[in-house]
Motif scaffolding. Structure first.
Motif, PDB file in Angstrom:
ATOM      1  N   THR A   1      -2.728  -5.969  -0.736  1.00 40.74           N
ATOM      2  CA  THR A   1      -2.637  -4.634  -0.147  1.00 40.74           C
ATOM      3  C   THR A   1      -3.326  -4.669   1.214  1.00 40.74           C
ATOM      4  OG1 THR A   1      -4.716  -3.777  -1.001  1.00 40.74           O
ATOM      5  CG2 THR A   1      -2.805  -3.637  -2.452  1.00 40.74           C
ATOM      6  N   LEU A   2      -3.143  -3.589   1.963  1.00 40.48           N
ATOM      7  CA  LEU A   2      -3.654  -3.590   3.328  1.00 40.48           C
ATOM      8  C   LEU A   2      -5.168  -3.758   3.369  1.00 40.48           C
ATOM      9  CD1 LEU A   2      -2.294  -3.521   5.974  1.00 40.48           C
ATOM     10  CD2 LEU A   2      -2.487  -1.049   6.041  1.00 40.48           C
TER      11      LEU A   2
ATOM     12  N   ALA B   1      -2.810  15.292  -1.964  1.00 38.57           N
ATOM     13  CA  ALA B   1      -3.522  14.807  -0.784  1.00 38.57           C
ATOM     14  C   ALA B   1      -4.599  13.811  -1.185  1.00 38.57           C
ATOM     15  CB  ALA B   1      -4.126  15.991  -0.026  1.00 38.57           C
ATOM     16  N   LEU B   2      -5.419  14.203  -2.162  1.00 37.99           N
ATOM     17  CA  LEU B   2      -6.520  13.325  -2.579  1.00 37.99           C
ATOM     18  C   LEU B   2      -5.992  12.003  -3.103  1.00 37.99           C
ATOM     19  CD1 LEU B   2      -8.843  15.816  -4.532  1.00 37.99           C
ATOM     20  CD2 LEU B   2      -9.241  14.841  -2.268  1.00 37.99           C
ATOM     21  N   SER B   3      -4.963  12.085  -3.971  1.00 42.70           N
ATOM     22  CA  SER B   3      -4.519  10.858  -4.621  1.00 42.70           C
ATOM     23  C   SER B   3      -3.727   9.969  -3.665  1.00 42.70           C
ATOM     24  CB  SER B   3      -3.708  11.171  -5.876  1.00 42.70           C
ATOM     25  OG  SER B   3      -2.551  11.892  -5.546  1.00 42.70           O
ATOM     26  N   SER B   4      -3.023  10.551  -2.702  1.00 43.82           N
ATOM     27  CA  SER B   4      -2.266   9.684  -1.802  1.00 43.82           C
ATOM     28  C   SER B   4      -3.202   8.928  -0.870  1.00 43.82           C
ATOM     29  CB  SER B   4      -1.215  10.474  -1.019  1.00 43.82           C
ATOM     30  OG  SER B   4      -1.824  11.491  -0.274  1.00 43.82           O
ATOM     31  N   VAL B   5      -4.236   9.610  -0.399  1.00 42.43           N
ATOM     32  CA  VAL B   5      -5.206   8.916   0.445  1.00 42.43           C
ATOM     33  C   VAL B   5      -5.879   7.794  -0.345  1.00 42.43           C
ATOM     34  CG1 VAL B   5      -7.421   9.170   1.598  1.00 42.43           C
ATOM     35  CG2 VAL B   5      -5.608  10.818   2.027  1.00 42.43           C
ATOM     36  N   ALA B   6      -6.282   8.112  -1.584  1.00 38.70           N
ATOM     37  CA  ALA B   6      -6.946   7.097  -2.407  1.00 38.70           C
ATOM     38  C   ALA B   6      -5.992   5.945  -2.713  1.00 38.70           C
ATOM     39  CB  ALA B   6      -7.463   7.726  -3.699  1.00 38.70           C
TER      40      ALA B   6
ATOM     41  N   SER C   1       0.829  -1.200   0.000  1.00 38.41           N
ATOM     42  CA  SER C   1       0.000   0.000   0.000  1.00 38.41           C
ATOM     43  C   SER C   1       0.869   1.258   0.000  1.00 38.41           C
ATOM     44  CB  SER C   1      -0.951  -0.011   1.197  1.00 38.41           C
ATOM     45  OG  SER C   1      -1.917  -1.025   1.028  1.00 38.41           O
ATOM     46  N   VAL C   2       1.971   1.207   0.757  1.00 36.56           N
ATOM     47  CA  VAL C   2       2.864   2.369   0.775  1.00 36.56           C
ATOM     48  C   VAL C   2       3.526   2.533  -0.593  1.00 36.56           C
ATOM     49  CG1 VAL C   2       5.014   3.265   1.726  1.00 36.56           C
ATOM     50  CG2 VAL C   2       3.279   2.336   3.252  1.00 36.56           C
TER      51      VAL C   2
END
Lengths: 320, 307
Positions: free
Chosen positions: A274-275, A245-250, A100-101
């Motif tokens: 993935t997590l 911000a939006l894309s990293s959270v998604a 996920s990271v």
């Protein structure tokens, strides 16, 4: 910020018995008569019920469950931090966290930069550009399942991409059989699906960049690259932060793309899990370990919040 | 928001600028600036490349779905057009899984989601924006917090709640958690707040109650935002995968996305069938998008700012 106009005092009403405490709003709200459907709480009730019952309550219950050994079919006992301790020794958890990271690291830079370039491309109002804009947005409209399956077929051992590679004289590539290539392919699919969405966000931001800046820079002899870096980028910087911000959270919460491309078990030996896939696998079904899956969910939630703060913080530091 | 609205209206305002440009046989953008021919060629070239990359995969899927069972779909170099286009695969996919039932289920879920979201978020949005009562700030906070909680962090708890409510494996269970999206409520709230208050105030003085002011004055004035809410609710419900995957276990109740995943997992060896299934799933949304693009783009702008 509409300032509410002063409200005339209600006419002295005959003494009414005190209304039950449940709906005090109906009495005090000015201008609203005590007819049934006008109470503000009645207006807000459906929304509040859903928001409370299906967002806030599950959030609290996730926190609580993460401290129990609850299963889908068995009520749990309080076990303290046992789930979190178990998590530290769970290889699958670390695989999931790593993937996920990595997903964030791989997807976010592409989704910050490429849609901006795309927006610049469709920005000028040359004939037909509206058509191109809409066409570039099509992948956003399609379900992630459709998109995933389209790419599973395209990247298949015998699919179009490999046919083209072979026709071009290169060898066939096992995009979906090698765990690392599969993860990369899934990232590419996520980027492909997100391009149009962020392009529209950037278009809105670009509309605010004063044209004079560009022209002044051009007069000063700045080439297109220079103008992009020293005029466009600073002007849309806050939008870039928003997109990051939006894309990293998604990206951190990625589930569907990898689930569809690697299969429910995350490929051979679960290497591509993935997590969120791990949460789904652990906590659902009749044998689901709700307690442990909740602890994993708390990690998902914590990292999501941390990512948001990180992006916003990086933004502030750059600004000063 | 007004700023973000602008690009969405641009396609609509383009035509008036175009005829003179065409007559002068000189390509200009809306600012009236001339575009150099070399730049123009380069731009169109890049646009076409990106077009091939973004739309090409959909067309390839369509083409695969139209290829007859005897035609080679694996050949290299690939054949882009079906030699004998046939709808046979659509019949075959319906024989394999009840794809039309799935489509109907998706339609029910998406339709219900549109209705509940429009009604629920308009009502709640109006209560937050216009009605005055103690606890209004707390109510707003509930929606803001609800918007920030990611589904991916709470779906296990939602799943156990659904089991307790006995709604597991039902379409109601699919719709319920997203039936009044917190973000939609906040969108509607902002739309209502941006209306001039004077008209409602006048109506209030004339004796209109909150319900009358809501239905006769405020609601008609926010039709645009309501359309955005409707479209995004439809798209969200139609496209959703994770939640229906958790809730639905009985194949006869699957929605299209879950059904496609099932088809892919069970009959993965026949690419033509999967292709036909994906076309069925994506065609309605592409049609919807083609008709109502303005609202799609507007929704992105509003959602990004508020989200």
């Amino acid at each position: 910020m509409t300032a509410p106009a002063p409200v005339p005092a209600p006419p002295p009403a005959p003494r009414v018995p005190p209304t039950p405490r449940v709906v005090p709003a109906a009495r005090r709200a000015p201008g609203i008569r005590r007819q049934l459907p006008t109470s503000p709480w009645l207006f807000a009730a459906p929304g509040l019920l859903i928001a409370g019952g299906f967002a806030l309550y599950p959030f609290v219950s996730t926190l609580v469950n993460s401290l129990t050994d609850r299963r889908v079919l068995l009520p749990g006992r309080f076990v303290g931090l046992a789930n979190y301790r178990e998590l530290l020794h769970d290889d699958m958890f670390w695989t999931g966290l790593r993937n996920s990271v990595l997903y964030v690291v791989g997807v976010v830079p592409a989704l910050v930069v490429l849609p901006l370039l795309l927006a610049l491309l469709v920005r000028r109002h040359i004939p037909g550009v509206a058509f191109f804009r809409s066409a570039f947005y099509t992948p956003v409209v399609a379900s992630v399942v459709v998109v995933g399956l389209i790419w599973v077929w395209l990247l298949d051992e015998r699919g179009l991409v490999n046919s083209l590679l072979e026709a071009a004289g290169a060898g066939r590539v096992g995009f979906l059989s090698d765990p690392w290539l599969l993860l990369l392919s899934a990232m590419a699919v996520t980027v492909w699906k997100g391009l149009g969405y962020y392009m529209i966000i950037y278009l809105a931001a670009l509309a605010n960049v004063p044209r004079e800046l560009h022209e002044a820079a051009a007069v000063d002899g700045a080439g297109p690259v220079r103008r992009f870096l020293s005029v466009t980028v600073p002007a849309v910087r806050s939008t870039m932060v928003l997109v990051a911000a939006l894309s990293s959270v998604a990206a951190f919460k990625v589930f569907s793309e990898v689930y569809l491309m690697a299969g429910p078990s995350g490929g051979p030996a679960g290497e591509d899990t993935t997590l969120v896939m791990l949460v789904q696998r652990t906590g659902t079904g009749l044998t689901g370990r709700v307690g442990y899956a909740s602890a994993l969910s708390v990690v998902v939630f914590a990292v999501t919040v941390a990512l948001m703060l990180l992006v916003l913080r990086a933004d502030r530091r750059e600004e000063t | 928001m007004s700023v973000l609205d602008r690009p969405s209206h641009r396609p609509g305002t383009r035509p008036p600028a175009e005829p003179p440009a065409a007559r002068r046989r000189r390509i200009t953008d809306t600012g009236g600036r001339r575009v150099r021919p070399a730049e123009l060629v380069l731009r169109y070239l890049l646009l076409l490349i990106v077009l091939a990359l973004t739309v090409g995969p959909f067309l390839w899927q369509l083409s695969t779905s139209l290829k007859s069972p005897t035609e080679d779909i694996y050949g290299s170099p690939p054949s882009f057009l079906p030699r004998h286009p046939t709808l046979r695969n659509y019949e075959r996919v319906a024989d394999t899984v009840p794809v039309w039932d799935y489509a109907l289920n998706s339609l029910k879920v998406a339709g219900a989601s549109v209705v509940t979201n429009c009604v629920g978020s308009a009502l709640a949005g109006y209560a937050l924006a216009r009605l005055r009562y103690p606890g209004r700030r707390a109510a707003t906070l509930v929606f803001v917090l609800a918007m920030l909680v990611p589904v991916e962090g709470i779906f296990i708890a939602q799943f156990t709640t659904m089991r307790e409510l006995g709604l597991n494996n039902t379409l109601v269970g699919v719709v319920l958690p997203g039936s009044v999206g917190a973000m939609n409520v906040l969108l509607m709230r902002n739309a209502f707040r941006n209306l001039p208050y004077e008209i409602e105030e006048a109506a209030r003085v004339d004796g209109a109650n909150a319900w009358q002011r809501f239905t006769r004055i405020a609601l008609p004035a926010v039709r645009g935002t309501l359309a955005v809410v409707a479209i995004f609710s439809f798209m969200g419900a139609w496209d959703d995968f994770l939640w229906p995957l958790i809730v639905l276990s009985d194949p006869s109740r699957f929605t299209l996305t879950i059904g496609l995943n099932y088809l892919h997992g069970t009959f993965a060896n026949d690419e033509r069938l999967v292709a036909a299934g994906t076309v069925v799933a994506v065609a309605p949304l592409i049609a919807l998008f083609a008709c109502l693009q303005r609202y799609f783009f507007r929704g992105v702008g509003e959602g990004a700012v508020k989200g």
